[in-house]
Design a protein around this motif. Structure first.
Motif, mmCIF file in Angstrom:
data_model
loop_
_atom_site.group_PDB
_atom_site.id
_atom_site.type_symbol
_atom_site.label_atom_id
_atom_site.label_comp_id
_atom_site.label_asym_id
_atom_site.label_seq_id
_atom_site.Cartn_x
_atom_site.Cartn_y
_atom_site.Cartn_z
ATOM 1 N N ALA A 163 -10.067 -1.056 6.485
ATOM 2 C CA ALA A 163 -8.610 -1.732 7.096
ATOM 3 C C ALA A 163 -7.655 -2.198 5.922
ATOM 4 O O ALA A 163 -6.718 -2.531 6.053
ATOM 5 N N ASP A 164 -8.711 -2.535 4.689
ATOM 6 C CA ASP A 164 -7.776 -2.955 3.635
ATOM 7 C C ASP A 164 -6.600 -2.111 3.007
ATOM 8 O O ASP A 164 -5.802 -2.308 2.029
ATOM 9 N N LEU A 165 -6.671 -0.759 3.553
ATOM 10 C CA LEU A 165 -5.727 0.351 3.116
ATOM 11 C C LEU A 165 -4.516 0.248 4.482
ATOM 12 O O LEU A 165 -4.953 0.699 5.563
ATOM 13 N N PRO A 166 -3.420 -0.112 4.065
ATOM 14 C CA PRO A 166 -2.649 -0.126 5.120
ATOM 15 C C PRO A 166 -2.259 1.190 5.892
ATOM 16 O O PRO A 166 -2.353 2.363 5.293
ATOM 17 N N THR A 167 -1.668 1.218 6.964
ATOM 18 C CA THR A 167 -1.486 2.267 7.734
ATOM 19 C C THR A 167 -0.078 2.238 8.195
ATOM 20 O O THR A 167 0.268 3.455 8.492
#
Ligand code: GLY
Ligand code: MN
Ligand code: MN
Length: 460
Positions: free
Chosen positions: A445-449
């Motif tokens: 989740a720490d990598l934005p989407t």
């Protein structure tokens, strides 16, 4: 954080796994780690990757080693390195030291294995040459891992049961792989605007894996041709107006994987058509993740993703009709031809060496439907599983130009409207999701989407 890298706890973790295995099987279990194979001549080998089943119980990527597991006991069979090996590869610990590290009850040379083979079950390795060597070590014929028989079948089922739900040590490793993969994707994003070709972005991504003493869990996909699902070429120029699809994941030293895909605009800004499709894929991604909890059928998650893609494409005027009807006809698969994801663990497609035995619940088989045949996981979700969620949209010429499909779907696709989205060849958004007791946790989740957040990172 407890990890397999924390050597003090390695023996304890492995002991618990052995005890759980003992509850599931009636026979001793033999697992062989494998051997490296020659690349172009014997001294120049492919990097060694130990069997995942071996790694699960031995914890270390030992080459040409056998473990024998019985009633919670562990025997290690391996030969000490030759003096020649020390010259070329440096000193390595002897088998006694390794046995102590992994909590083996005894360490013996490989030649002793023949006294310990009676009544054992195993899992055949993948590589054909190694498979014959394994058969000679075990002094018997072996059926392929996809079709095990007798005790081998019992052992396979027991190991699947254990590996389907991850323990805390496994999750700690997967989390590490995920964090390094996130850092790698960020590095790839940061490098894109100044890169000339795909290979330059790939280099930045894989440099992060290497600097963290990890490897690629699978061949990285870094491509402006996202419509080639497992693209393994990196020579294309990056042009303003292209979308770059990056599917890259790290593997820890003890074999645990992450698997992340992001798709970003080379220029730092999505075109309106790219953003519109991106948001359709993201809505499917978010809805699927929101639906994850124990007991839910993964197939239903796939079908939810398919309906979300269909609904989004209806809103954009690309598909015509009702989402349920379109999915029933497999029309979504014209643009989303693969499954919504798969198990993740020691293998990026976890336990796929066993065919569908791990991915499919007992008694279930693959559908021959266009929209379901590539589904790799068809089981109710259970706490401790890690699955990927990876919806996509692709314009694959081989699908969209196929005369039979064009005829079959002529009334539900607005081919003219589709031409307006020609700057979208492939988009996929993929995250790794842990099934928790109450729902899910997105490990990546720490990598934005969101499109906006991704544009911000590219342009930073
Ligand atoms: N990286 C391969 C896959 O996503 O399945
Ligand atoms: Mn995947
Ligand atoms: Mn992937």
């Amino acid at each position: 954080m407890q990890t397999l890298g924390n050597r003090q706890s390695l023996a304890a973790i492995l002991k618990t796994r052995r005890q759980k295995l003992a509850e599931q099987v009636s026979c001793p279990v033999i697992l062989w780690s494998g051997r490296s194979s020659a690349r172009n001549f014997p001294a120049n080998v492919y990097p060694f990757r130990a069997s995942s089943h071996f790694l699960y119980f031995a914890g270390l990527p030992l080459e040409n080693a056998v473990i024998r597991l019985e009633a919670g006991q562990l025997l290690l069979f391996m030969d000490d390195a030759s003096p020649d090996s020390a010259l070329w590869h440096g000193e390595s610990p002897n088998r006694g030291a390794i046995a102590a590290e992994i909590g083996a009850d005894e360490a013996l040379p490989l030649s002793e294995l023949r006294h310990w083979l009676a009544g054992t079950g195993t899992i055949a390795v993948q590589d054909p040459k190694n498979y014959f060597y394994q058969a000679s070590l075990l002094e018997r014929m072996l059926a392929p891992a996809t079709r095990p028989q007798n005790l081998d079948l019992e052992v396979t089922k027991a190991i699947i049961t254990l590996r389907l739900s991850h323990d805390q040590a496994a999750l700690a490793e997967i989390r590490q792989a995920a964090q390094v993969s996130i850092q790698a994707h960020r590095a790839g994003m940061a490098a894109t605007r100044n890169a000339q070709i795909e290979a330059a972005v790939r280099a930045e991504i894989e440099a992060v894996f290497t600097a963290n003493q990890m490897t690629c869990a699978y061949g990285s996909i870094v491509t402006v041709h996202g419509e080639v699902l497992h693209n393994d070429r990196y020579h294309h120029a990056l042009r303003s107006g292209d979308l770059l699809l990056v599917d890259a994941g790290a593997e820890t030293a003890t074999g645990w994987a992450a698997d992340i895909t992001r798709t970003w605009p080379v220029s730092g800004q999505f075109s309106p058509t790219q953003r519109a499709i991106y948001d359709v894929v993201l809505a499917a991604h978010d809805a699927c993740i929101a639906a994850i909890r124990p007991g839910v059928e993964y197939r239903e998650i796939h079908l939810l993703g398919a309906r979300m893609i269909a609904a989004g494409l209806i809103d954009l005027g690309i598909l015509k009709g009702q989402p349920d009807d379109l999915v029933e006809q497999d029309a979504h698969a014209l643009f989303f031809p693969h499954g919504i994801g798969h198990l993740l663990g020691l293998d990026v497609h976890d336990m796929e060496d066993l065919g569908d035995q791990a991915g499919y619940a007992e008694g279930r088989t693959r559908s021959d439907r266009f929209g379901l045949g590539y589904l790799r996981l068809d089981r109710p979700l259970q706490t401790g599983m890690v699955v990927t969620i990876e919806p996509g949209f692709y314009q694959v010429p081989a699908i969209l130009n196929d005369p039979e499909r064009r005829a079959r779907y002529q009334d539900v696709v607005s081919w003219e409207r589709l031409t307006q989205f020609s700057d979208v060849r492939g988009i996929r958004i993929e995250d790794d999701v842990l099934v928790t007791t109450t729902g899910s946790e997105v490990l990546t989740a720490d990598l934005p989407t969101t499109a906006t957040a991704i544009e911000e990172i590219i342009c930073a």
